[in-house]
Design a protein around this motif. Structure first.
Motif, PDB file in Angstrom:
ATOM      1  N   TRP A   8      34.567 -76.464 100.330  1.00  0.00           N
ATOM      2  CA  TRP A   8      35.542 -76.239  99.585  1.00  0.00           C
ATOM      3  C   TRP A   8      36.096 -77.602  98.485  1.00  0.00           C
ATOM      4  N   THR A   9      35.528 -78.052  97.521  1.00  0.00           N
ATOM      5  CA  THR A   9      35.480 -79.360  97.405  1.00  0.00           C
ATOM      6  C   THR A   9      35.969 -78.826  95.768  1.00  0.00           C
ATOM      7  N   PRO A  10      37.574 -79.106  95.425  1.00  0.00           N
ATOM      8  CA  PRO A  10      38.478 -78.357  94.256  1.00  0.00           C
ATOM      9  C   PRO A  10      37.775 -78.810  93.121  1.00  0.00           C
ATOM     10  N   SER A  11      37.508 -78.186  91.951  1.00  0.00           N
ATOM     11  CA  SER A  11      37.024 -78.294  90.595  1.00  0.00           C
ATOM     12  C   SER A  11      37.760 -78.903  89.993  1.00  0.00           C
ATOM     13  N   TYR A  12      37.703 -80.281  89.516  1.00  0.00           N
ATOM     14  CA  TYR A  12      38.361 -80.469  88.051  1.00  0.00           C
ATOM     15  C   TYR A  12      38.937 -80.688  87.639  1.00  0.00           C
ATOM     16  N   ASP A  13      39.381 -78.233  87.203  1.00  0.00           N
ATOM     17  CA  ASP A  13      40.190 -77.982  86.623  1.00  0.00           C
ATOM     18  C   ASP A  13      41.443 -77.014  87.722  1.00  0.00           C
ATOM     19  N   ALA A  14      41.137 -77.339  89.214  1.00  0.00           N
ATOM     20  CA  ALA A  14      42.160 -76.968  89.799  1.00  0.00           C
ATOM     21  C   ALA A  14      43.653 -76.578  89.102  1.00  0.00           C
ATOM     22  N   VAL A  15      44.274 -78.379  88.507  1.00  0.00           N
ATOM     23  CA  VAL A  15      45.046 -78.525  88.527  1.00  0.00           C
ATOM     24  C   VAL A  15      44.855 -79.035  86.750  1.00  0.00           C
ATOM     25  N   HIS A  16      45.603 -78.365  85.402  1.00  0.00           N
ATOM     26  CA  HIS A  16      46.041 -79.318  83.916  1.00  0.00           C
ATOM     27  C   HIS A  16      46.473 -78.330  84.068  1.00  0.00           C
ATOM     28  N   ARG A  17      46.447 -79.202  82.140  1.00  0.00           N
ATOM     29  CA  ARG A  17      48.065 -79.680  82.041  1.00  0.00           C
ATOM     30  C   ARG A  17      48.193 -78.693  80.136  1.00  0.00           C
ATOM     31  N   SER A  18      48.985 -77.550  80.188  1.00  0.00           N
ATOM     32  CA  SER A  18      48.977 -77.238  79.484  1.00  0.00           C
ATOM     33  C   SER A  18      49.027 -77.605  78.223  1.00  0.00           C
ATOM     34  N   ALA A  19      48.761 -77.392  76.976  1.00  0.00           N
ATOM     35  CA  ALA A  19      48.118 -77.490  75.771  1.00  0.00           C
ATOM     36  C   ALA A  19      49.539 -77.647  74.793  1.00  0.00           C
ATOM     37  N   GLY A  20      50.534 -77.681  75.089  1.00  0.00           N
ATOM     38  CA  GLY A  20      51.565 -77.360  74.273  1.00  0.00           C
ATOM     39  C   GLY A  20      52.521 -79.048  73.695  1.00  0.00           C
ATOM     40  N   ARG A  21      53.212 -78.529  72.274  1.00  0.00           N
ATOM     41  CA  ARG A  21      53.573 -79.811  71.966  1.00  0.00           C
ATOM     42  C   ARG A  21      54.221 -80.257  72.697  1.00  0.00           C
ATOM     43  N   PHE A  22      55.021 -80.533  73.932  1.00  0.00           N
ATOM     44  CA  PHE A  22      55.457 -81.167  74.687  1.00  0.00           C
ATOM     45  C   PHE A  22      54.366 -81.901  76.199  1.00  0.00           C
TER      46      PHE A  22
END
Length: 180
Positions: A69-83
């Motif tokens: 396994w090579t975790p993709s760079y999208d495994a941890v992603h930010r939410s797109a909210g105002r905060f």
């Protein structure tokens, strides 16, 4: 009075013993990982492995009991909210992004008995650099203003900030030329 009694002892298949990491396996996005499962059967039988609940991009080879396994760079992603956007603008979001947990179910079987187990992964975010479009050359005459206009996108969806070095203005990308 003595007599002989025939006693038949039937074989009972004991479950195999899995040898999985006891601790959570910590990885970073884009970091390759490989694990060959090992198991010992107290009866000496061959141990077969089955793996379920695989995260995206994880592969299991049943023949040699190997997980890759090579975790993709999208495994941890930010939410797109105002905060999230505010933290991103302040360059603090990377501090707030929490690692993501993944649990993989592993079962080792030999003859009639099976032993369940779990592999636990903790994937940490990796911030990737923005990707710039190649800037075009600029031609100006003396005393005209030169302005470098850049275009970039961030593969993580982060807000891109531009800063320029001398002779360009640090935040404007402009330079007022002179004679000579």
């Amino acid at each position: 009075f003595e007599t002989e009694v025939e006693i038949t002892v039937e074989n009972v298949d004991r479950p195999p013993v899995l040898q999985l990491p006891a601790k959570e396996i910590s990885l970073r996005e884009g970091e390759p990982f490989q694990l060959m499962h090992e198991g010992a059967d107290p009866d000496g039988d061959t141990v077969r492995f089955n793996v379920t609940q695989l995260p995206p991009d994880m592969a299991f080879n049943a023949r040699n009991a190997t997980i890759k396994w090579t975790p993709s760079y999208d495994a941890v992603h930010r939410s797109a909210g105002r905060f999230s956007n505010l933290l991103n603008k302040l360059r603090l979001e990377q501090c707030a992004l929490q690692p993501r947990s993944f649990v993989v179910d592993v079962t080792g079987c030999a003859l009639d008995a099976c032993t369940p187990g779990k592999l636990r992964f903790l994937v940490k975010n990796v911030n990737r650099a923005p990707q710039f479009a190649a800037p075009h050359g600029i031609t100006v005459t003396e005393k005209d203003q030169a302005r470098l206009e850049l275009s970039a996108s961030d593969p993580d969806g982060d807000i891109v900030h531009y800063y320029y070095t001398q002779p360009l203005g640090k935040s404007t990308g402009a330079w007022q030329t002179k004679y000579g």
